[in-house]
Design a protein around this motif. Structure first.
Motif, PDB file in Angstrom:
ATOM      1  N   CYS A  55      97.220  53.565  -2.199  1.00  0.00           N
ATOM      2  CA  CYS A  55      96.405  54.452  -3.043  1.00  0.00           C
ATOM      3  C   CYS A  55      94.933  53.999  -3.006  1.00  0.00           C
ATOM      4  O   CYS A  55      94.651  52.817  -2.820  1.00  0.00           O
ATOM      5  N   GLY A  56      94.051  54.943  -3.251  1.00  0.00           N
ATOM      6  CA  GLY A  56      92.626  54.632  -3.462  1.00  0.00           C
ATOM      7  C   GLY A  56      92.001  53.861  -2.317  1.00  0.00           C
ATOM      8  O   GLY A  56      92.185  54.171  -1.136  1.00  0.00           O
ATOM      9  N   THR A  57      91.267  52.830  -2.706  1.00  0.00           N
ATOM     10  CA  THR A  57      90.576  52.015  -1.705  1.00  0.00           C
ATOM     11  C   THR A  57      91.558  51.382  -0.721  1.00  0.00           C
ATOM     12  O   THR A  57      91.266  51.273   0.476  1.00  0.00           O
ATOM     13  N   ILE A 101      99.902  48.576   1.068  1.00  0.00           N
ATOM     14  CA  ILE A 101      98.672  47.797   0.860  1.00  0.00           C
ATOM     15  C   ILE A 101      98.283  47.947  -0.599  1.00  0.00           C
ATOM     16  O   ILE A 101      98.237  49.075  -1.122  1.00  0.00           O
ATOM     17  N   SER A 102      98.022  46.823  -1.252  1.00  0.00           N
ATOM     18  CA  SER A 102      97.638  46.897  -2.658  1.00  0.00           C
ATOM     19  C   SER A 102      96.893  45.633  -3.064  1.00  0.00           C
ATOM     20  O   SER A 102      97.352  44.521  -2.779  1.00  0.00           O
ATOM     21  N   GLN A 103      95.768  45.814  -3.700  1.00  0.00           N
ATOM     22  CA  GLN A 103      95.043  44.652  -4.224  1.00  0.00           C
ATOM     23  C   GLN A 103      95.901  43.962  -5.268  1.00  0.00           C
ATOM     24  O   GLN A 103      96.149  42.771  -5.201  1.00  0.00           O
ATOM     25  N   GLY A 152      85.847  43.617 -11.041  1.00  0.00           N
ATOM     26  CA  GLY A 152      85.257  44.957 -11.089  1.00  0.00           C
ATOM     27  C   GLY A 152      86.332  45.997 -10.798  1.00  0.00           C
ATOM     28  O   GLY A 152      87.139  45.806  -9.877  1.00  0.00           O
ATOM     29  N   VAL A 153      86.326  47.074 -11.573  1.00  0.00           N
ATOM     30  CA  VAL A 153      87.315  48.131 -11.324  1.00  0.00           C
ATOM     31  C   VAL A 153      87.087  48.720  -9.923  1.00  0.00           C
ATOM     32  O   VAL A 153      88.044  49.046  -9.212  1.00  0.00           O
ATOM     33  N   ALA A 154      85.833  48.839  -9.536  1.00  0.00           N
ATOM     34  CA  ALA A 154      85.549  49.346  -8.187  1.00  0.00           C
ATOM     35  C   ALA A 154      85.836  48.232  -7.181  1.00  0.00           C
ATOM     36  O   ALA A 154      85.199  47.183  -7.179  1.00  0.00           O
ATOM     37  N   SER A 155      86.790  48.490  -6.343  1.00  0.00           N
ATOM     38  CA  SER A 155      87.262  47.467  -5.415  1.00  0.00           C
ATOM     39  C   SER A 155      86.260  47.262  -4.280  1.00  0.00           C
ATOM     40  O   SER A 155      85.789  48.220  -3.678  1.00  0.00           O
ATOM     41  N   THR A 161      88.785  42.372   2.835  1.00  0.00           N
ATOM     42  CA  THR A 161      89.838  41.450   3.291  1.00  0.00           C
ATOM     43  C   THR A 161      91.069  42.214   3.777  1.00  0.00           C
ATOM     44  O   THR A 161      91.701  41.817   4.761  1.00  0.00           O
ATOM     45  N   GLN A 162      91.396  43.314   3.120  1.00  0.00           N
ATOM     46  CA  GLN A 162      92.539  44.123   3.595  1.00  0.00           C
ATOM     47  C   GLN A 162      92.269  44.599   5.025  1.00  0.00           C
ATOM     48  O   GLN A 162      93.146  44.524   5.899  1.00  0.00           O
ATOM     49  N   THR A 163      91.044  45.077   5.239  1.00  0.00           N
ATOM     50  CA  THR A 163      90.708  45.616   6.567  1.00  0.00           C
ATOM     51  C   THR A 163      90.810  44.522   7.625  1.00  0.00           C
ATOM     52  O   THR A 163      91.340  44.736   8.718  1.00  0.00           O
ATOM     53  N   LEU A 239      84.134  57.368  -2.625  1.00  0.00           N
ATOM     54  CA  LEU A 239      84.938  56.944  -3.782  1.00  0.00           C
ATOM     55  C   LEU A 239      84.146  55.966  -4.653  1.00  0.00           C
ATOM     56  O   LEU A 239      84.146  56.074  -5.888  1.00  0.00           O
ATOM     57  N   LYS A 240      83.443  55.024  -4.011  1.00  0.00           N
ATOM     58  CA  LYS A 240      82.650  54.061  -4.792  1.00  0.00           C
ATOM     59  C   LYS A 240      81.626  54.799  -5.640  1.00  0.00           C
ATOM     60  O   LYS A 240      81.453  54.503  -6.821  1.00  0.00           O
ATOM     61  N   LEU A 241      80.936  55.762  -5.013  1.00  0.00           N
ATOM     62  CA  LEU A 241      79.889  56.465  -5.745  1.00  0.00           C
ATOM     63  C   LEU A 241      80.467  57.249  -6.920  1.00  0.00           C
ATOM     64  O   LEU A 241      79.949  57.186  -8.033  1.00  0.00           O
TER      65      LEU A 241
HETATM   66  O1  M6R Z   1      95.738  47.602  -6.707  1.00  0.00           O
HETATM   67  P1  M6R Z   1      95.721  48.677  -5.664  1.00  0.00           P
HETATM   68  O2  M6R Z   1      95.004  48.300  -4.447  1.00  0.00           O
HETATM   69  O3  M6R Z   1      97.097  49.189  -5.342  1.00  0.00           O
HETATM   70  O4  M6R Z   1      94.934  49.866  -6.339  1.00  0.00           O
HETATM   71  C1  M6R Z   1      94.826  51.101  -5.710  1.00  0.00           C
HETATM   72  C2  M6R Z   1      93.738  51.925  -6.356  1.00  0.00           C
HETATM   73  O5  M6R Z   1      94.037  52.186  -7.696  1.00  0.00           O
HETATM   74  C3  M6R Z   1      92.374  51.236  -6.276  1.00  0.00           C
HETATM   75  O6  M6R Z   1      92.033  50.908  -4.961  1.00  0.00           O
HETATM   76  C4  M6R Z   1      91.278  52.139  -6.855  1.00  0.00           C
HETATM   77  O7  M6R Z   1      91.108  53.266  -6.037  1.00  0.00           O
HETATM   78  C5  M6R Z   1      89.976  51.355  -6.990  1.00  0.00           C
HETATM   79  N1  M6R Z   1      89.464  51.488  -8.308  1.00  0.00           N
HETATM   80  C6  M6R Z   1      88.948  51.787  -6.015  1.00  0.00           C
HETATM   81  O8  M6R Z   1      87.740  51.139  -6.189  1.00  0.00           O
END
Ligand code: M6R
Length: 360
Positions: A55-57, A101-103, A152-155, A161-163, A239-241
């Motif tokens: 999902c997301g980033t 993939i997930s942070q 930071g919520v914005a990843s 590092t994932q890339t 997405l960041k913006l």
């Molecule tokens: O923890 P995750 O990598 O699974 O999270 C996925 C997304 O919720 C996350 O990347 C979200 O899009 C970020 N806030 C983006 O900056």
């Protein structure tokens, strides 16, 4: 975690990328191969396809890697957004390696997708930043990204590092399948070692993004465009913006603009064009020229001068498109952050968002 003199955690994390990417590669790059102690080479035996879910980033890192898996490892690779994958009654076959993939390792949709793949008997692998998370406990194998805590919520550093992990994995599979020449491998390894340098931030680049933010904060429609791996990077920039500035932004494949979105082109449409020297430069150039001819306001990011741009961010000249990718990533992250700061937003805790999305 402390801000260590930075204004926001996001800023600190953008600046940390060079160091954490080095950590991420530590012990994994050898003379002419990639090593991952945490996985068995046999993980690729019998695999004819890779399916990625995120999902997301994290999805953007996965989409970037889908180009690399096909280009370098010659393995068919598809990627899906986890919340879509879950309910589409996907066909899963056992010759597919399922990568999530997930942070955080806790995102509900990605975790459920992983469980579905496991239940269907697929080999599963998670690329994750948090050890002992729900996903690392569920998947057959884990590769940790070693980005450190991301507040930071914005990843930001999670994405870089994932890339890098996924790029290394593409090379690891290419070698395991004996499908990469020594010469290409050497060039890729050399380039990987250069990534931390590309992620170092010069005062000049930071100042430039600060200056640009003055004008671009007035935008109410942004298109970030790119081709190939610069398309997922465009998605990530947009997405960041959106996340931290609350301005409407879309990431788009540059070649697709003429199939609809170019109708929006006028001076109020702000286009951020990712124009690498080493990948499809002439193609993206002609796409940007089309937008310029329709009077769109253009900010080009490139190592090559581009006269038609209203604004121009010059990145360092490099000899590999992935280095240009990371140079541009920095610009996009700083650009969003500086706009958000000028707008007086809470950069680290944007409205309506949570760091970890544990509900579907
Ligand atoms: O923890 P995750 O990598 O699974 O999270 C996925 C997304 O919720 C996350 O990347 C979200 O899009 C970020 N806030 C983006 O900056």
């Amino acid at each position: 975690a402390q801000k260590d003199g930075y204004r926001f955690f996001m800023e600190k994390e953008i600046y940390e990328q060079s160091a954490v990417v080095s950590d991420c590669m530590l012990g994994r790059i050898k003379d002419n191969e990639i090593l991952f102690d945490e996985i068995e080479k046999s993980i690729i035996d019998g695999i004819t396809e890779i399916k990625i879910c995120a999902c997301g980033t994290s999805y953007h890192a996965g989409l970037t890697s889908s180009y690399l898996f096909e280009r370098l490892s010659k393995i068919k690779c598809s990627i899906e957004i986890a919340s879509e994958f879950r309910y589409k009654e996907p066909l899963l076959t056992k010759d597919t390696l399922f990568i999530v993939i997930s942070q955080s390792g806790e995102t509900a949709d990605t975790l459920e997708a992983l469980k579905m793949a496991k239940a269907a008997g697929l080999k599963t692998l998670v690329v994750c930043n948090v050890d002992n998370s729900s996903m690392t406990r569920t998947a057959d194998a884990t590769i940790l990204t070693r980005a450190g805590i991301e507040k930071g919520v914005a990843s930001t550093k999670a994405f870089s590092t994932q890339t890098v992990v996924l790029w290394m994995l593409a090379l690891y599979f290419a070698k395991a399948k004996n499908l990469i020449s020594d010469e290409t491998m050497q060039k890729e390894l050399h380039t990987l070692r250069e990534v931390p340098k590309s992620l170092c931030i010069s005062d000049k680049i930071h100042e430039k993004t600060k200056r640009l933010s003055k004008r671009y904060l007035h935008g109410h429609g942004f298109f970030f465009i790119g081709r190939d791996v610069f398309f997922p990077l465009a998605l990530e920039g947009a997405l960041k913006l959106k996340e931290i500035s609350y301005l409407h932004a879309e990431g788009y494949p540059a070649g697709e603009m003429k199939h609809g979105p170019i109708a929006l082109a006028d001076p109020e449409l702000f286009t951020i064009a990712l124009m690498p020297q080493n990948l499809l430069y002439d193609k993206i150039k002609s796409n940007v020229e089309e937008l310029s001819a329709r009077d769109s306001t253009i900010c080009a990011i490139s190592p090559l001068d581009f006269d038609l741009a209203d604004d121009f961010v010059k990145i360092n000249s490099c000899d590999h498109y992935m280095l240009e990718f990371f140079e541009m990533l920095i610009v996009l992250q700083l650009f969003s952050m500086e706009i958000s700061i000028r707008l007086g937003n809470d950069v680290d805790m944007p409205r309506n968002l949570a760091k970890s999305v544990t509900v579907e």
